[in-house]
Design a protein around this motif. Structure first.
Motif, PDB file in Angstrom:
ATOM      1  N   PHE A  52       0.804  -1.201   0.000  1.00  0.00           N
ATOM      2  CA  PHE A  52       0.000   0.000   0.000  1.00  0.00           C
ATOM      3  C   PHE A  52       0.843   1.259   0.000  1.00  0.00           C
ATOM      4  N   PHE A  53       2.102   1.166   0.336  1.00  0.00           N
ATOM      5  CA  PHE A  53       2.980   2.309   0.148  1.00  0.00           C
ATOM      6  C   PHE A  53       3.147   2.580  -1.336  1.00  0.00           C
ATOM      7  N   HIS A  54       3.020   1.549  -2.189  1.00  0.00           N
ATOM      8  CA  HIS A  54       3.097   1.777  -3.632  1.00  0.00           C
ATOM      9  C   HIS A  54       2.018   2.777  -4.045  1.00  0.00           C
ATOM     10  N   ASN A  55       0.883   2.753  -3.336  1.00  0.00           N
ATOM     11  CA  ASN A  55      -0.194   3.682  -3.637  1.00  0.00           C
ATOM     12  C   ASN A  55       0.017   5.009  -2.938  1.00  0.00           C
ATOM     13  N   LYS A  56       0.617   4.978  -1.748  1.00  0.00           N
ATOM     14  CA  LYS A  56       0.709   6.154  -0.901  1.00  0.00           C
ATOM     15  C   LYS A  56       1.391   7.308  -1.607  1.00  0.00           C
ATOM     16  N   ALA A  57       2.478   7.033  -2.323  1.00  0.00           N
ATOM     17  CA  ALA A  57       3.224   8.114  -2.949  1.00  0.00           C
ATOM     18  C   ALA A  57       2.594   8.516  -4.271  1.00  0.00           C
ATOM     19  N   LEU A  58       1.334   8.895  -4.185  1.00  0.00           N
ATOM     20  CA  LEU A  58       0.629   9.467  -5.342  1.00  0.00           C
ATOM     21  C   LEU A  58       0.488   8.524  -6.521  1.00  0.00           C
ATOM     22  N   SER A  59      -0.005   7.324  -6.275  1.00  0.00           N
ATOM     23  CA  SER A  59      -0.354   6.457  -7.402  1.00  0.00           C
ATOM     24  C   SER A  59      -1.782   6.785  -7.781  1.00  0.00           C
ATOM     25  N   PHE A  60      -1.957   7.910  -8.450  1.00  0.00           N
ATOM     26  CA  PHE A  60      -3.302   8.405  -8.734  1.00  0.00           C
ATOM     27  C   PHE A  60      -3.948   7.613  -9.863  1.00  0.00           C
ATOM     28  N   ILE A  61      -5.040   6.945  -9.544  1.00  0.00           N
ATOM     29  CA  ILE A  61      -5.822   6.229 -10.546  1.00  0.00           C
ATOM     30  C   ILE A  61      -7.261   6.703 -10.424  1.00  0.00           C
ATOM     31  N   ASN A  62      -7.920   6.891 -11.521  1.00  0.00           N
ATOM     32  CA  ASN A  62      -9.282   7.366 -11.504  1.00  0.00           C
ATOM     33  C   ASN A  62     -10.162   6.446 -10.677  1.00  0.00           C
ATOM     34  N   GLU A 239      19.150  -5.528 -12.261  1.00  0.00           N
ATOM     35  CA  GLU A 239      17.699  -5.436 -12.340  1.00  0.00           C
ATOM     36  C   GLU A 239      17.215  -4.490 -11.247  1.00  0.00           C
ATOM     37  N   VAL A 240      16.193  -3.691 -11.563  1.00  0.00           N
ATOM     38  CA  VAL A 240      15.683  -2.714 -10.601  1.00  0.00           C
ATOM     39  C   VAL A 240      14.173  -2.871 -10.472  1.00  0.00           C
ATOM     40  N   VAL A 241      13.704  -2.978  -9.228  1.00  0.00           N
ATOM     41  CA  VAL A 241      12.279  -3.066  -8.945  1.00  0.00           C
ATOM     42  C   VAL A 241      11.743  -1.660  -8.724  1.00  0.00           C
ATOM     43  N   VAL A 242      10.629  -1.329  -9.394  1.00  0.00           N
ATOM     44  CA  VAL A 242      10.052   0.013  -9.278  1.00  0.00           C
ATOM     45  C   VAL A 242       8.547  -0.082  -9.050  1.00  0.00           C
ATOM     46  N   PRO A 243       7.966   0.908  -8.359  1.00  0.00           N
ATOM     47  CA  PRO A 243       6.509   0.959  -8.218  1.00  0.00           C
ATOM     48  C   PRO A 243       5.880   1.418  -9.520  1.00  0.00           C
ATOM     49  N   PHE A 244       4.674   0.976  -9.792  1.00  0.00           N
ATOM     50  CA  PHE A 244       4.057   1.300 -11.084  1.00  0.00           C
ATOM     51  C   PHE A 244       3.817   2.789 -11.263  1.00  0.00           C
ATOM     52  N   TRP A 245       3.711   3.550 -10.169  1.00  0.00           N
ATOM     53  CA  TRP A 245       3.391   4.967 -10.269  1.00  0.00           C
ATOM     54  C   TRP A 245       4.618   5.850 -10.506  1.00  0.00           C
ATOM     55  N   LEU A 246       5.815   5.279 -10.568  1.00  0.00           N
ATOM     56  CA  LEU A 246       7.022   6.096 -10.645  1.00  0.00           C
ATOM     57  C   LEU A 246       7.034   7.003 -11.867  1.00  0.00           C
ATOM     58  N   LYS A 247       6.541   6.503 -12.998  1.00  0.00           N
ATOM     59  CA  LYS A 247       6.561   7.310 -14.222  1.00  0.00           C
ATOM     60  C   LYS A 247       5.639   8.521 -14.123  1.00  0.00           C
ATOM     61  N   ASP A 248       4.706   8.508 -13.176  1.00  0.00           N
ATOM     62  CA  ASP A 248       3.668   9.525 -13.145  1.00  0.00           C
ATOM     63  C   ASP A 248       3.850  10.571 -12.049  1.00  0.00           C
ATOM     64  N   ILE A 249       4.892  10.455 -11.226  1.00  0.00           N
ATOM     65  CA  ILE A 249       5.140  11.485 -10.232  1.00  0.00           C
ATOM     66  C   ILE A 249       5.975  12.593 -10.855  1.00  0.00           C
ATOM     67  N   SER A 250       6.106  13.682 -10.147  1.00  0.00           N
ATOM     68  CA  SER A 250       6.910  14.798 -10.628  1.00  0.00           C
ATOM     69  C   SER A 250       8.334  14.336 -10.916  1.00  0.00           C
ATOM     70  N   HIS A 251       8.824  14.615 -12.108  1.00  0.00           N
ATOM     71  CA  HIS A 251      10.172  14.233 -12.558  1.00  0.00           C
ATOM     72  C   HIS A 251      10.349  12.719 -12.664  1.00  0.00           C
ATOM     73  N   GLY A 252       9.260  11.961 -12.659  1.00  0.00           N
ATOM     74  CA  GLY A 252       9.357  10.502 -12.677  1.00  0.00           C
ATOM     75  C   GLY A 252      10.086   9.962 -13.898  1.00  0.00           C
ATOM     76  N   ILE A 253       9.760  10.490 -15.082  1.00  0.00           N
ATOM     77  CA  ILE A 253      10.419  10.031 -16.302  1.00  0.00           C
ATOM     78  C   ILE A 253      11.911  10.316 -16.230  1.00  0.00           C
ATOM     79  N   GLN A 254      12.268  11.484 -15.718  1.00  0.00           N
ATOM     80  CA  GLN A 254      13.685  11.826 -15.593  1.00  0.00           C
ATOM     81  C   GLN A 254      14.397  10.892 -14.621  1.00  0.00           C
TER      82      GLN A 254
END
Length: 384
Positions: A52-62, A239-254
């Motif tokens: 649930f921390f994966h969601n906590k850091a702004l994993s915004f889903i409609n 190999e690197v494990v990442v939360p699914f929301w990483l691409k969508d936070i501020s500067h996530g792509i960078q």
């Protein structure tokens, strides 16, 4: 689909940070080693917190998607999937179905490696992310580990060492992580002409640190630096494990681009159970993987989780404004709490449902060249 952080009128959610436990407390748990130079990841406790921390850091889903996703439109999903050309079709149809599992408990394999490999092979597993046990600068159960590697090799199964703790981005924690990295590397160097580990994976999850919400940018910078140093210590990509929301936070792509030179593949924790949600989240990563020539592994959760609170926000604001105001008692952003059924996040030990989902999604995900299979957390293989 995942929001682009530009839709001001959407209803969003963010979960609370309440902690809970996933597994039986009576089972062996790897504890942190006190007063030593090594970090271990007590996954039996941390895994349950992480989901649930994966969601906590702004994993915004409609939120409307969550509420209306019980009857996904399969036709629309398939229409959105990239079609392979005739040349690629034969390749995709012959593509090996890779299914990995994390294994955090030594007792599942150290007494009978043969039995362990036999069990996971019967489930269709061909990769193991294996936590190694290191104390006093030595790998414990080394003879059993060598036996396990040899048996796995004979059965076409890869074993990849997995390391992880949020503290690995801190100065002392990173030094400990590098020391462990070197011990594992030396073990492989001693087996140059023999089967050995197929690589090393890092599941660091820096958003578990207590000050994450107040210091996000700095923490992600430290995470990026840690990935770089661990890759350099290993002498190759990791190999690197990442939360699914990483691409969508501020500067996530960078952030993701910053670790590209050091990353062999991305294991994306898509901890959902609804077909359409898993597809929508994964499709964005797989499309990105195709564009950037990176391999993507989709991770699903199978552990037994408890209920959790989830907070919904609805207000005519941008996502960043919601984020800034969400903890402000005087904010007029409307929010409500409700109990989340863990079945939205985890398959809860229902292996038939889990593997049925994997089989269904493999058929469509294989159309992306970046797709490199699934990984399962919480798939326990008990010792008899």
């Amino acid at each position: 689909m995942l929001n682009s952080f530009k839709s001001p009128a959407s209803v969003q959610y963010i979960t609370s940070s309440k902690q809970y436990e996933m597994y039986d407390k009576n089972k062996p748990v790897l504890r942190p080693i006190d007063n030593t130079n090594y970090i271990t990841k007590p996954r039996q406790m941390i895994s349950s917190i992480n989901t649930f921390f994966h969601n906590k850091a702004l994993s915004f889903i409609n939120a409307s998607m969550l509420q209306n996703s019980s009857n996904p439109s399969k036709l629309n999903i398939e229409q959105l999937t990239p079609r392979a050309n005739s040349k690629d079709s034969s390749t995709n149809s012959e593509k090996k179905q890779n299914i990995a599992m994390w294994n955090w408990i030594a007792t599942t394999w150290n007494n009978s490696p043969n039995q362990f490999i036999s069990k996971i092979k019967s489930k269709g597993i061909n990769r193991i992310y294996l936590q190694l046990f290191i104390e006093n600068q030595e790998i414990e159960y080394k003879d059993q580990l060598i036996n396990l590697i040899d048996i796995a090799f004979q059965n076409g199964i890869e074993i990849i060492a997995v390391e992880g703790a949020a503290e690995m981005i801190l100065e002392s924690g990173l030094q400990n992580a590098i020391e462990r990295n070197q011990i594992i590397k030396q073990f492989c160097q001693q087996r140059i002409s023999k089967p050995c580990l197929a690589g090393i994976q890092y599941d660091i999850e820096p958003y578990l640190l207590p000050d994450y919400d107040q210091n996000k940018d700095q923490i992600w910078l430290q995470w990026t630096q840690a990935i770089k140093k661990l890759s350099e210590s290993w002498g190759g990509k990791i190999e690197v494990v990442v939360p699914f929301w990483l691409k969508d936070i501020s500067h996530g792509i960078q952030i993701i681009q910053n670790i590209e030179p050091y990353t062999l593949k991305y294991i994306v924790m898509v901890y959902r159970t609804d077909y359409k949600l898993i597809y929508d989240i994964s499709a964005k990563w797989l499309a990105w993987g195709d564009e950037n020539l990176h391999k993507i592994v989709i991770a699903l959760e199978n552990g037994i989780l408890s209920e959790e609170f989830e907070k919904y926000y609805s207000y005519d604001q941008t996502n960043s404004e919601i984020e800034e105001g969400s903890n402000d008692e005087n904010s007029d952003v409307n929010s409500t709490d409700h109990i989340v059924d863990f079945t939205e996040i985890s398959f809860g030990g229902k292996e038939d449902e889990l593997f049925d989902m994997i089989n269904r999604l493999t058929k469509v995900f294989s159309n992306w060249n970046s797709f490199d299979g699934f990984a399962i957390n919480g798939l326990l293989v008990e010792e008899e």
